[in-house]
Enzyme design. Structure first.
Site, PDB file in Angstrom:
ATOM      1  N   GLY A  30       0.842  -1.182   0.000  1.00 32.55           N
ATOM      2  CA  GLY A  30       0.000   0.000   0.000  1.00 32.55           C
ATOM      3  C   GLY A  30       0.881   1.237   0.000  1.00 32.55           C
ATOM      4  CG  ASP A 140     -14.497   1.804   2.569  1.00 37.97           C
ATOM      5  OD1 ASP A 140     -15.268   2.338   1.734  1.00 37.97           O
ATOM      6  OD2 ASP A 140     -13.339   1.454   2.285  1.00 37.97           O
ATOM      7  CE  LYS A 142     -13.712  -0.167  -0.924  1.00 36.27           C
ATOM      8  NZ  LYS A 142     -12.981   0.989  -1.470  1.00 36.27           N
ATOM      9  CG  ASN A 145     -13.481  -3.452   1.784  1.00 31.60           C
ATOM     10  OD1 ASN A 145     -12.379  -3.639   1.291  1.00 31.60           O
ATOM     11  ND2 ASN A 145     -13.904  -2.260   2.151  1.00 31.60           N
ATOM     12  CG  ASP A 161     -10.172  -1.905   4.087  1.00 29.15           C
ATOM     13  OD1 ASP A 161      -9.747  -1.258   5.079  1.00 29.15           O
ATOM     14  OD2 ASP A 161      -9.996  -1.509   2.925  1.00 29.15           O
ATOM     15  CB  THR A 179     -16.240   3.698  -1.588  1.00 31.69           C
ATOM     16  OG1 THR A 179     -15.031   3.185  -1.033  1.00 31.69           O
ATOM     17  CG2 THR A 179     -16.127   3.714  -3.104  1.00 31.69           C
TER      18      THR A 179
END
Length: 438
Positions: A30, A140, A142, A145, A161, A179
């Protein structure tokens, strides 16, 4: 001013992490960390090891991730197994999941029904309900994940995540993060919000699972966010003609604009589409997969390349042991980190110009993640568009107007009337996913 440190009683110290683990292959990196597949020398078990240099701690989400993960243990949540510190690094020992991303598995199934989607969403709801009971909001949720535990046909779903997760004992939060395509209207409107934001995201995921494209699509950022804040979506024909009314009712309750009227996880788990088997058993594979391939799958080039490298390491590892450990995952599906924004820039556009259009013929922008400064913790404002810990995330100044947030559609939405493309599609030899600890 001294270097920031993580203080916790259960942290283990080591002078050399290689005394504890054998490193079997790099799974990815990352902005501030690297992830390796490792085998613990004492037990022979395989893990994903996230390595972060201490000098990057203040710029990462690691401390928040540890604080959240340490509190939770659920069969549908990727777990934190251990935490090590050396003189220069922090190391998160994470459960290694090997089944790949949700969408990737759907694309190779061959047969796919509403019942399959309902089974997935039920597991997500159970995991998120557990988080909410423990005063944790994911923030988050989505498809990237949502990972499969292993390559078995009936493998369980794992939520991953937790870099943006928040402990919410007091009920309300204010930081605009997540997101955008999956984020609730009240977050984009920069209003105080609650755990109901996760339920909105689950509604968006359900919508995509049943048609293959996102509920909100627009070429203009202002109009995109305006649509989300008005909860302006539709069940378009012919893509929704064969979907049950029960499924549509479930989505309407999850994607209710008013968060006080929106279903919470307990209500969602009792809905007939989840609890009473009203989901149709009709095969919708062709229709859904054609749209998924157009709208989501083309961004996988870099991931496939990274996965091939890790699989090579796995095959070497397997050949060196005549009796592999029971915990060793299959070599056919390895979880790798998602492509970073920098990688995407180097690759160039993932989609042809002709594909980057919505039904109105307008171009659509690439997805980005909102990761604003944390007003709840009193942290200072981030400068706009500075890469954060997560490769696909951007930090955005919270003081900016909503219509200046980066727009988000995971990939261009252009529904196709023809299903020939799916029947002619060659089976992918590699299924990649998102590393659970990136």
């Amino acid at each position: 001013m001294g270097r920031k440190e993580i203080i916790c009683s259960w942290k283990k110290n080591t002078s050399n992490i290689k005394d504890v683990f054998d490193f079997k292959g790099k799974m990815g990196s990352g902005s501030f960390s690297e992830v390796f597949m490792v085998r613990e020398k004492k037990t022979g078990k395989l893990y994903a090891l996230k390595c972060l240099k201490k000098k990057y701690l203040a710029r990462s989400n690691l401390e928040n991730e540890i604080n959240v993960l340490r509190r939770i243990q659920h069969e549908n949540v990727v777990g934190l197994e251990d935490f090590y510190e050396s003189r220069t690094h922090y190391y998160l020992v994470m459960q290694l999941v090997s089944g790949g991303e949700l969408f990737d598995r759907i694309l190779v199934k061959g047969v796919y029904t509403e019942k399959d989607a309902s089974t997935v969403i039920k597991q997500v709801l159970q995991a998120v309900s557990y988080l909410h009971e423990n005063s944790i909001v994911h923030r988050d949720l989505k498809p990237e994940n949502l990972l499969y535990y292993n390559t078995d046909e009936n493998a369980k779903i794992m939520v991953s995540d937790f870099g943006l997760s928040k402990t919410s004992e007091h009920g309300l939060m204010s930081t605009a993060c997540g997101t955008p395509g999956y984020v609730a209207p009240e977050v984009l409107a920069q209003k105080p919000y609650s755990k109901a934001v996760d339920c909105w995201s689950i509604g968006v995921i359900t919508y995509i699972l049943l048609c293959g494209y996102p509920p909100f699509f627009e070429d203009n950022e202002t109009r995109l966010f305006s649509k989300i804040m008005r909860a302006e979506y539709a069940f378009h024909s012919p893509f929704w003609d064969d979907i049950s009314e029960s499924a549509k009712d479930f989505i309407r309750n999850m994607m209710e604009k008013n968060p006080t009227k929106r279903f919470l996880t307990e209500q969602a788990l009792r809905h007939p589409w989840i609890a009473e088997h009203t989901a149709k058993d009709l095969d919708i594979y062709q229709s859904v997969c054609e749209q998924m391939e157009r709208n989501f799958a083309k961004s996988k080039w870099k991931q496939a390349f990274n996965a091939a490298s890790v699989i090579h390491h796995m095959k070497k590892l397997q050949s060196s042991h005549t009796e592999p450990s029971p915990s060793q995952p299959s070599t056919s599906n390895i979880i790798v980190p998602s492509t970073s924004e920098k990688d995407l820039e180097a690759q160039g556009p993932c989609h042809d110009e002709a594909d980057a259009l919505n039904p109105n013929g307008n171009s659509i922008h690439k997805a980005n993640r909102l990761c604003c400064s944390d007003a709840e913790s009193g942290a200072g404002l981030c400068s706009p568009q500075r890469a954060s810990e997560h490769g696909d995330a951007l930090t955005v100044d919270q003081s900016r107007e909503v219509n200046n947030f980066p727009s988000e559609i995971d990939a261009p939405f252009r529904p196709s009337k023809s299903l020939d493309a799916v029947s002619q599609r060659k089976d992918q030899s590699l299924t990649s996913g998102v590393c659970s600890v990136m």
